[in-house]
Design a protein around this motif. Structure first.
Motif, PDB file in Angstrom:
ATOM      1  N   LYS A  86       0.834  -1.200   0.000  1.00 10.54           N
ATOM      2  CA  LYS A  86       0.000   0.000   0.000  1.00 10.54           C
ATOM      3  C   LYS A  86       0.870   1.252   0.000  1.00 10.54           C
ATOM      4  O   LYS A  86       1.838   1.336   0.753  1.00 10.54           O
ATOM      5  N   PHE A  87       0.517   2.189  -0.848  1.00  5.85           N
ATOM      6  CA  PHE A  87       1.233   3.444  -1.063  1.00  5.85           C
ATOM      7  C   PHE A  87       2.666   3.217  -1.534  1.00  5.85           C
ATOM      8  O   PHE A  87       3.506   4.090  -1.415  1.00  5.85           O
ATOM      9  N   ARG A  88       2.946   2.016  -2.023  1.00  5.62           N
ATOM     10  CA  ARG A  88       4.283   1.648  -2.505  1.00  5.62           C
ATOM     11  C   ARG A  88       5.353   1.877  -1.447  1.00  5.62           C
ATOM     12  O   ARG A  88       6.498   2.187  -1.746  1.00  5.62           O
ATOM     13  N   GLN A  89       4.977   1.684  -0.203  1.00  2.43           N
ATOM     14  CA  GLN A  89       5.954   1.823   0.878  1.00  2.43           C
ATOM     15  C   GLN A  89       6.925   0.652   0.839  1.00  2.43           C
ATOM     16  O   GLN A  89       6.537  -0.478   0.559  1.00  2.43           O
ATOM     17  N   ALA A  90       8.159   0.911   1.145  1.00  2.00           N
ATOM     18  CA  ALA A  90       9.202  -0.122   1.148  1.00  2.00           C
ATOM     19  C   ALA A  90       9.192  -0.834   2.501  1.00  2.00           C
ATOM     20  O   ALA A  90      10.052  -0.604   3.343  1.00  2.00           O
ATOM     21  N   LEU A  91       8.214  -1.720   2.706  1.00  2.00           N
ATOM     22  CA  LEU A  91       8.028  -2.369   4.004  1.00  2.00           C
ATOM     23  C   LEU A  91       8.494  -3.821   4.044  1.00  2.00           C
ATOM     24  O   LEU A  91       8.585  -4.408   5.117  1.00  2.00           O
ATOM     25  N   ILE A  92       8.762  -4.419   2.884  1.00  2.00           N
ATOM     26  CA  ILE A  92       9.200  -5.815   2.872  1.00  2.00           C
ATOM     27  C   ILE A  92      10.715  -5.819   3.075  1.00  2.00           C
ATOM     28  O   ILE A  92      11.467  -5.369   2.217  1.00  2.00           O
ATOM     29  N   HIS A  93      11.117  -6.327   4.212  1.00  2.00           N
ATOM     30  CA  HIS A  93      12.540  -6.306   4.566  1.00  2.00           C
ATOM     31  C   HIS A  93      13.214  -7.604   4.128  1.00  2.00           C
ATOM     32  O   HIS A  93      12.620  -8.687   4.201  1.00  2.00           O
ATOM     33  N   VAL A  94      14.453  -7.490   3.714  1.00  2.00           N
ATOM     34  CA  VAL A  94      15.218  -8.644   3.249  1.00  2.00           C
ATOM     35  C   VAL A  94      15.318  -9.731   4.335  1.00  2.00           C
ATOM     36  O   VAL A  94      15.399 -10.913   4.015  1.00  2.00           O
ATOM     37  N   SER A  95      15.254  -9.353   5.594  1.00  3.83           N
ATOM     38  CA  SER A  95      15.408 -10.328   6.682  1.00  3.83           C
ATOM     39  C   SER A  95      14.235 -11.308   6.767  1.00  3.83           C
ATOM     40  O   SER A  95      14.378 -12.386   7.343  1.00  3.83           O
ATOM     41  N   TRP A  96      13.059 -10.949   6.218  1.00  2.00           N
ATOM     42  CA  TRP A  96      11.916 -11.862   6.279  1.00  2.00           C
ATOM     43  C   TRP A  96      11.255 -12.128   4.924  1.00  2.00           C
ATOM     44  O   TRP A  96      10.248 -12.822   4.852  1.00  2.00           O
ATOM     45  N   LYS A  97      11.857 -11.638   3.849  1.00  2.00           N
ATOM     46  CA  LYS A  97      11.213 -11.835   2.544  1.00  2.00           C
ATOM     47  C   LYS A  97      11.144 -13.307   2.138  1.00  2.00           C
ATOM     48  O   LYS A  97      10.172 -13.727   1.524  1.00  2.00           O
ATOM     49  N   GLU A  98      12.157 -14.118   2.479  1.00  2.00           N
ATOM     50  CA  GLU A  98      12.111 -15.546   2.136  1.00  2.00           C
ATOM     51  C   GLU A  98      10.981 -16.254   2.879  1.00  2.00           C
ATOM     52  O   GLU A  98      10.340 -17.159   2.335  1.00  2.00           O
ATOM     53  N   LEU A 144       0.637 -10.479  12.018  1.00  2.00           N
ATOM     54  CA  LEU A 144       0.746 -11.362  13.188  1.00  2.00           C
ATOM     55  C   LEU A 144       2.199 -11.619  13.571  1.00  2.00           C
ATOM     56  O   LEU A 144       2.520 -11.772  14.753  1.00  2.00           O
ATOM     57  N   GLN A 145       3.075 -11.670  12.573  1.00  2.00           N
ATOM     58  CA  GLN A 145       4.501 -11.880  12.829  1.00  2.00           C
ATOM     59  C   GLN A 145       5.168 -10.625  13.382  1.00  2.00           C
ATOM     60  O   GLN A 145       6.302 -10.689  13.868  1.00  2.00           O
ATOM     61  N   LYS A 146       4.481  -9.476  13.258  1.00  2.00           N
ATOM     62  CA  LYS A 146       5.000  -8.180  13.728  1.00  2.00           C
ATOM     63  C   LYS A 146       6.345  -7.839  13.088  1.00  2.00           C
ATOM     64  O   LYS A 146       7.261  -7.355  13.746  1.00  2.00           O
ATOM     65  N   PHE A 147       6.440  -8.093  11.779  1.00  2.00           N
ATOM     66  CA  PHE A 147       7.654  -7.766  11.039  1.00  2.00           C
ATOM     67  C   PHE A 147       7.848  -6.250  10.928  1.00  2.00           C
ATOM     68  O   PHE A 147       8.958  -5.772  10.795  1.00  2.00           O
ATOM     69  N   ASN A 148       6.746  -5.500  10.938  1.00  2.00           N
ATOM     70  CA  ASN A 148       6.798  -4.039  10.815  1.00  2.00           C
ATOM     71  C   ASN A 148       6.175  -3.393  12.039  1.00  2.00           C
ATOM     72  O   ASN A 148       5.282  -3.968  12.665  1.00  2.00           O
ATOM     73  N   LYS A 149       6.611  -2.189  12.327  1.00  2.00           N
ATOM     74  CA  LYS A 149       6.027  -1.434  13.443  1.00  2.00           C
ATOM     75  C   LYS A 149       4.640  -0.927  13.091  1.00  2.00           C
ATOM     76  O   LYS A 149       3.773  -0.826  13.937  1.00  2.00           O
ATOM     77  N   SER A 150       4.451  -0.595  11.810  1.00  2.00           N
ATOM     78  CA  SER A 150       3.145  -0.129  11.356  1.00  2.00           C
ATOM     79  C   SER A 150       2.379  -1.289  10.722  1.00  2.00           C
ATOM     80  O   SER A 150       2.952  -2.322  10.394  1.00  2.00           O
ATOM     81  N   LYS A 151       1.079  -1.090  10.537  1.00  2.00           N
ATOM     82  CA  LYS A 151       0.242  -2.127   9.935  1.00  2.00           C
ATOM     83  C   LYS A 151       0.607  -2.300   8.469  1.00  2.00           C
ATOM     84  O   LYS A 151       0.779  -1.337   7.734  1.00  2.00           O
ATOM     85  N   PHE A 152       0.713  -3.545   8.042  1.00  2.00           N
ATOM     86  CA  PHE A 152       1.048  -3.875   6.658  1.00  2.00           C
ATOM     87  C   PHE A 152      -0.230  -4.144   5.873  1.00  2.00           C
ATOM     88  O   PHE A 152      -1.109  -4.881   6.322  1.00  2.00           O
ATOM     89  N   ASN A 153      -0.305  -3.585   4.673  1.00  2.00           N
ATOM     90  CA  ASN A 153      -1.393  -3.865   3.731  1.00  2.00           C
ATOM     91  C   ASN A 153      -0.839  -3.861   2.318  1.00  2.00           C
ATOM     92  O   ASN A 153       0.056  -3.083   2.001  1.00  2.00           O
TER      93      ASN A 153
END
Length: 153
Positions: A17-29, A85-94
């Motif tokens: 959402k909003f093209r935010q860069a929220l997918i981190h390399v540490s959990w993308k796999e 649920l994994q709380k990978f981000n501080k903000s809500k992911f969509n």
């Protein structure tokens, strides 16, 4: 569906959402594995998956037992819920509303797979928005610029 034989290859592309860069390399796999599980549990075959911090590509062998829109709804809603649920981000992911879907013949499977797996290199030269517009134009998809991807208002 007995006696139904198909060969349908579809690449789907969708953005955070909003093209935010929220997918981190540490959990993308982990995300790739989770989405692969969703696709397989829905009866389809994952051919390739890869994401950048702001978008995701998946390439599937699609079975006509389900609509593509239903599959994408399930993939996006279930993976968003899992990420939160994994709380990978501080903000809500969509995921952003909508997606692009492009079909390919069997002869293109290797090239599309290689393209998806090489996203990091590809995006050193081209932005996601430029890439997405190129897909729409290459596949002659009519689109309204206002609805490609929404930026925060």
């Amino acid at each position: 569906m007995s006696n139904t034989y198909t060969q349908i290859h579809i690449q789907c592309v969708f953005a955070v959402k909003f093209r935010q860069a929220l997918i981190h390399v540490s959990w993308k796999e982990q995300l790739h594995g989770y989405i692969t599980g969703i696709v397989q549990n829905q009866g389809h075959k994952m051919i390739a998956i890869n994401c950048m911090p702001d978008h995701l590509h998946l390439f599937i062998g699609f079975r006509p037992t389900q609509s593509l829109s239903d599959l994408m709804r399930i993939v996006k809603s279930d993976s968003s819920e899992w990420i939160n649920l994994q709380k990978f981000n501080k903000s809500k992911f969509n995921w952003q509303e909508g997606y692009g879907a492009f079909s390919y013949s069997r002869s293109h499977v290797k090239a599309v797979t290689d393209y998806i797996l090489d996203q990091e290199e590809h995006h050193r030269k081209k932005t996601f928005l430029d890439e997405y517009r190129q897909f729409l134009e290459q596949f002659e998809v009519d689109y309204d610029e206002r609805y490609i991807f929404k930026l925060p208002e």
